[in-house]
Every structure is written in structure tokens, then in C-alpha cells.
Write an enzyme that holds these catalytic residues in place. Structure first.
Site, PDB file in Angstrom:
ATOM      1  N   ALA A  92       1.047  -1.268  -0.011  1.00  0.00           N
ATOM      2  CA  ALA A  92      -0.111  -0.136  -0.068  1.00  0.00           C
ATOM      3  C   ALA A  92       0.644   1.114   0.159  1.00  0.00           C
ATOM      4  O   ALA A  92       0.459   2.296  -0.229  1.00  0.00           O
ATOM      5  CB  ALA A  92      -0.920   0.133   1.111  1.00  0.00           C
ATOM      6  N   LYS A  93       1.983   1.015   0.267  1.00  0.00           N
ATOM      7  CA  LYS A  93       2.941   2.362   0.608  1.00  0.00           C
ATOM      8  C   LYS A  93       2.227   3.582   1.279  1.00  0.00           C
ATOM      9  O   LYS A  93       2.490   4.605   0.630  1.00  0.00           O
ATOM     10  CB  LYS A  93       3.674   2.561  -1.038  1.00  0.00           C
ATOM     11  CG  LYS A  93       4.213   1.320  -1.413  1.00  0.00           C
ATOM     12  CD  LYS A  93       4.956   1.471  -2.845  1.00  0.00           C
ATOM     13  CE  LYS A  93       5.795   0.158  -3.295  1.00  0.00           C
ATOM     14  NZ  LYS A  93       5.016  -0.971  -3.677  1.00  0.00           N
TER      15      LYS A  93
END
Lengths: 271, 271
Positions: A92-93
Site C-alpha cells: 500500500a506504500k
């Protein structure tokens, strides 16, 4: 999942394979589009056929977010379908100020039940720490990525002559331990991964660069492995899109097993 | 929305106020919890009461994501409810390899119809560029944030003695222009915002640090304003949670108008 359990799974399956579930409506076999939830139908088949060889699954959240609320439902169903002994990574960073990172942590660790999430380091300690407060959950922090743009900032020399990614590795080890913190390391040349390993000898690395993104598994293992394996090597497209036809599950299984067989030898040799 | 239109709105409303929709079920007035969609009911009232004074709305995506698929529906409804002449910011802090950033861009610019999205710079050019390819859509790139952790990496000296945030400002100006690229600048001390302005004279800055996060509006305007205003100053909690009771909308209106009045004077003085 704790580190001991993860390493136990790696030994039991003789594999450090992570399968990337970058599931794209435009790429899945067309017969699935008739299903009520084509994305989940695809993932279920991929999981059924590859679970023997994978120790981790990594849905890339962008692929689900791009589909709106329905995409989040497909993601949730996929996550629930993954066998409980397999490590799950929300790619998802994320990363924001403290109270916001806490909300992201709740979304991925409580609302959903992921074992880990990838996090971007730019905003520093208070953007990362909230994710580290959940028992048996992991942050996988971007250190050195494999894309062209990694050269823009990550390798810039900083104070003390240290490249930025080294600062990220060193500082973040004051925030978490090798029991709740891993790194994204896209280095696929031997000398580079050996250099990164020097700055984080005990941590697990998530290596995205095998398969469609190139990179030699042999080099990664030779220079990157530690005594707890210390590697999760991801392959997405090379496995999940091995066939565009009804046999996509069986073909995915063949590709996953090929990688697992290679990994079994490397574990014996270097771990 | 293009830059000319945005500046036109700022002049017409004599305001550069962005209202942050960090809407939290635990904080909204309890009578709303009976509604089918309490988050949207709250946002609708806030928008009704503050739209006269705001030129931008900024939902922080974490607050919606934490609620699962229902949260995304509340977000979508909120976005559709915002008057079309008001600039919308998805405060999402996304950023990934090129094909993945492209998916995030589609999610926020096509699936939803946000005018802009906040993006993290760590992965470099190919993680940012896909967002810049949409006409009249904007990237708001993290440069210098206002949180404690901004000191960990953003101010580290790099090659040429330049702090990292300066590298971000300079390099990114090769990827986009002041017509599609803004920066998050959390500097609230005058000398600091003057320094950042020097490296990006023509770009808009999104300034998160007024209100609950502290910071002087006067200093921000004095040292940060340019000939197109060049500032969107956000206030979230100070406006939307001005009251915990049924009068929350009216109290939000009062707080928003107070800021707008101050901004009107500052625009006259410095723009």
C-alpha cells in the site's frame, strides 16, 4: 505472524516465494468476467493452485482501490481466503502524520487482518511508528526500490557520505526491530544487495525484482540471505498471468513450483 | 481545474482556505450516528456551511479507508456533493512504481473526480509522472512536511549541501510545471517558508500547519505568497470540530469565516 513462525514456514515449504496478487480486470481470462466477483474468482484459483509453494501473498492495493468500493470487497474476500499460515502483505506504500498513520494501521491490521504493510519513509519516525505498535504485525519500509526513479533520491549522498537509503535503514532500526520491521530492497545485483545487507544484517527483505522486473534469484540468495533466510522474493506477473486462458491456475502452479524448486536449492546452499 | 480558475476563485472569495475533511466517527456529534451514512451527513453540513469561505476541500483518505467499503462510498458521495467550483484534494500520499501509480491516478482522477492528490516523492520520477498526465489534474508533492518526523530525512544535507526537500523541489520541476504540480510545505516559520519559496517561486503550496497543528497565517502569507497567491492553507479540526453539538455546522461557519476575513486582508496586503 511472528518471525519464528515465518521462518518455520519457509523451512517447511522450502520456499521464500511471495506471490503478488496484482489482479487486473483487463488481464484476467475473459471467462471470469461472467462471475459476480471476477477479481476474487481469479485470486481464489491462484491461491488454490499456488498455496503449496508460497509463504506469502502480496495484493497490490492500487489494483483494488482502482475499482472503488467493490474492489475493497474483493480484497477483503481474498484476504479471508488466504490460508492462515501464509504471511500477507498489503502493498500500500502508506505513510502520513502520526494520527493518520494510526488510521491506516487500523484499516489494514484491524478492519482487514493483514500481517504487514509497505510504508514510505519520507515523513519520518512518527509516520512509521504507529504501524509498529500492533503485536505480530509488520512494517515493510521502502529502502531501495527497483524502479528507475529510485535513482532520483534514494541513492543521493547525504551527511557522512551515506546514501539516503542507508539513512533510512539505520534510523528506522531505532524505531523497530527485526521482529516487526522488514525492508523493501529492489537490489538485484549481488554487490548492491550485499551492501544493503551490511546495514541490516538481521531483517527480512522483501525483494520485488524477480520475474517481469528482472533480477537473478541466485544473486539475491547468495548475497542477501541470512540465518533466518531473511528474504521474501516476490513474483507477480510471471506467475499469475502465465496463461490468459482457462488453464491459468494450473500454469500459475507450474511457475510457482519452478521458483520454489530453485529456492529449495538456494536455502540448502546459503541458509 | 486549471491554475487561472483556481486563482480566480481565490480572488472572488477573497480566501485561500482549504477545509480538511478529516471526518472521524468518534468525533462527530452523536445525533448523526442515527443517520444511514453519518460521515456523509456530517460532511454535507460542513460543506453547506463553509462553501462560501473555502476554495478547496481536502478529505484525508485514511479516515475513509479505515471504514472499509462503506467509507469509500461516503467519500464518493462527499466528493459529488462539493460544488464544482471548489478545488478538491485527495490527501492520500500515494506513490508507487509507474504502472501502479497509474492505477492510483485512475482511482482518484477517473473513478473518483478529484482535482488533485498528494503524492510521496521517495520513489522518484516514474512514481510521480503518471499522475501528471491527466489534463487539469494536479499532483501535490510532499516537500517539507510539518510533523516531527520531517527532521529525519527531509532536512538531511545531500550533494551540493542541499537539504533533501530542496532536491525534491528542484528535480520535480523537471517533471511537471506550476500548472499541474503543487507542494506540501508545512513550514510555518517565516524564514523557512521564504527559503522554500525561493526554490519554487511560481508553484502553489498546500500548507497544512494552521490551526490545531499551530503556525501563523500572517507569517505564511508574508513570506509564502506569490503573484497568483500561491497558497492553499488548510484547517481541519479547528473548523470541523469547533463544536461537538448540533450547532457544529454553524460553529464551523463562524471559524471558516474568521479565517477567510484574515485571508482577505492578507491577500490585499501581499498578493
Amino acid at each position: 505472524m511472528d518471525k519464528k513462525t515465518l521462518f518455520g514456514n519457509i523451512q517447511r515449504k522450502a520456499s521464500f516465494l511471495c506471490v503478488g496478487l496484482d489482479t487486473d480486470l483487463a488481464k484476467i481470462p475473459s471467462h471470469l468476467l461472467k462471475e459476480a466477483d471476477p477479481i476474487f474468482a481469479f485470486n481464489r484459483e491462484i491461491i488454490d493452485k499456488t498455496a503449496d509453494f508460497a509463504v506469502a501473498y502480496k495484493p497490490n492495493i492500487a489494483f483494488y482501490e482502482a475499482l472503488g468500493p467493490k474492489g475493497w470487497e474483493s480484497l477483503q474476500k481474498t484476504l479471508e481466503y488466504i490460508p492462515k499460515d501464509i504471511f500477507t502483505i498489503a502493498d500500500a506504500k502508506r505513510g502520513d502524520i502520526g494520527n493518520t498513520s494510526k488510521l491506516y494501521a487500523k484499516a489494514f491490521f484491524e478492519q482487514m487482518d493483514f500481517d504487514s504493510i509497505t510504508v514510505a519513509p519520507y515523513m519520518g519516525k512518527d509516520s512509521v511508528s504507529p504501524f509498529l505498535e500492533f503485536k505480530d504485525k509488520w512494517v515493510i519500509l521502502l529502502a531501495l526500490t527497483s524502479n528507475e526513479g529510485s535513482k532520483d533520491f534514494q541513492v543521493l549522498g547525504t551527511e557522512g557520505g551515506k546514501p539516503l537509503f542507508q539513512q533510512v535503514l539505520e534510523k528506522s532500526q531505532q524505531w523497530g526491530t527485526d521482529d516487526n520491521l522488514m525492508y523493501v530492497v529492489g537490489a538485484t545485483r549481488g554487490e548492491k544487495i550485499a551492501e544493503v545487507r551490511k546495514y541490516a544484517p538481521d531483517h527480512f527483505f522483501l525483494v520485488p525484482g524477480v520475474g517481469a522486473q528482472g533480477g537473478s534469484l541466485e544473486e539475491v540468495a547468495k548475497y542477501g540471505m541470512n540465518k533466518s533466510c531473511g528474504l521474501l522474493v516476490n513474483s507477480s506477473r510471471g506467475i499469475i498471468y502465465a496463461s490468459e486462458d482457462k488453464d491459468f491456475g494450473d500454469r500459475a502452479r507450474v511457475e510457482a513450483e519452478k521458483l520454489q524448486q530453485e529456492m529449495a536449492k538456494l536455502l540448502e546452499q546459503y541458509c
